[in-house]
Design an enzyme around this catalytic site. Sequence first.
Site, PDB file in Angstrom:
ATOM      1  N   HIS A   1       0.836  -1.210   0.000  1.00 39.25           N
ATOM      2  CA  HIS A   1       0.000   0.000   0.000  1.00 39.25           C
ATOM      3  C   HIS A   1       0.866   1.254   0.000  1.00 39.25           C
ATOM      4  O   HIS A   1       2.084   1.189   0.189  1.00 39.25           O
ATOM      5  CB  HIS A   1      -0.883   0.043   1.257  1.00 39.25           C
ATOM      6  CG  HIS A   1      -1.948  -0.995   1.278  1.00 39.25           C
ATOM      7  ND1 HIS A   1      -3.239  -0.732   0.924  1.00 39.25           N
ATOM      8  CD2 HIS A   1      -1.893  -2.322   1.580  1.00 39.25           C
ATOM      9  CE1 HIS A   1      -3.958  -1.849   1.017  1.00 39.25           C
ATOM     10  NE2 HIS A   1      -3.157  -2.833   1.412  1.00 39.25           N
TER      11      HIS A   1
ATOM     12  N   GLU B   1       2.938   0.316   4.170  1.00 38.96           N
ATOM     13  CA  GLU B   1       2.556   1.611   3.602  1.00 38.96           C
ATOM     14  C   GLU B   1       3.873   2.259   3.199  1.00 38.96           C
ATOM     15  O   GLU B   1       4.660   2.681   4.035  1.00 38.96           O
ATOM     16  CB  GLU B   1       1.829   2.477   4.644  1.00 38.96           C
ATOM     17  CG  GLU B   1       0.526   1.877   5.158  1.00 38.96           C
ATOM     18  CD  GLU B   1      -0.652   2.090   4.206  1.00 38.96           C
ATOM     19  OE1 GLU B   1      -0.440   2.673   3.115  1.00 38.96           O
ATOM     20  OE2 GLU B   1      -1.767   1.669   4.550  1.00 38.96           O
TER      21      GLU B   1
HETATM   22 ZN    ZN Z   1      -4.078   1.223   0.733  1.00 37.43          ZN
END
Ligand code: ZN
Length: 333
Positions: A215, A297
């Site tokens: 992500h 992330e």
């Molecule tokens: Zn995401």
Amino acid sequence: MRYDDSPPPPESASSVSPDRPWYTRRSTLAVAVAALAPTALAGWVLTQVLTGSGHDGQPPGPKALPASHTTGAGAHGGAGDAKASTTTPSPDASAPASASASAPAAPAKGPLAGRTVVIDPGHNTGNFKHTSEIDRQVDIGTNRKECDTTGTTTNSGYMEAEFTLDVSRRTRTLLESKGAKVVFTHDADRPWGPCIDERARIGNEAKADAVVSVHADGVSAGNRGFHIILPATVKGGAADTSKIVGPSRDLGERIAGNFARSTGSAPANYLGSGTGLVVRDDLGGLNLSTRPKVFIECGNMRDAKDAAQLTSPEWRQKAAEGITNGIVGFLGG
Ligand code: ZN
């Protein structure tokens, strides 16, 4: 668009003063940093982990649902970059044939031979055209939650879903070159989704030795850096993470150290107390996993400096290398 209730931590300027100085130092002392043995940096991250405050047991309030994973939709409405879904950025379609269906006769070579890694490219570039499908609620054991979300974008419209697919493909190429069998949860081969419960199921059914969900975040500018999301201990319905909490942390710590080293990025300056690690109990993809699993992330798409990195193919290759090396370390390759 934040993960925790509390405002971004100007936190303890203790040990390693917040990220800003670290960035600066890295750039000015690039040579010195490069000279540091990889283990030195890994050690630094680890130290931060061990001394890390705050997020331990019970992490950011699960109630404050982060926009990027729940309603990142806002950003997308206007972006309308559907065409991007056909990009085939990497030459990896023909990557070293992973231990194909055929035979155990041709044993894969490399440190990851015999290991299965599931890579989950977060979101799907088609999600924003299928809002009714992805808004459907699914059971995540402890709760019910949207099937999937659109993800975020950079200010110029580069979609998180494009980013995640590109980094995932690069990671697959690297993992396969080390002998791993790599399974994707999707590969631009479906119009939307899969739902988060299915993403977890794919890892479980593949009996993955490690699962990484890729992500990028979408929080306000000035928030920078990467973080790894680890599963909290949860039990409820189909969710029981008790067996994966420990190994997932190990996987996450290894990815954090390697990612910092390969990309030069610092751990997030807005959560995780500078450790680059955050524990959450509200993500279906983690709650329903029975295999060691983390989310990464990679940076903040809404920060111009982070976005400049996230949109760079060269940087994405480094990101893939960091993720791969973390997985290799975890699997003992
Ligand atoms: Zn995401």
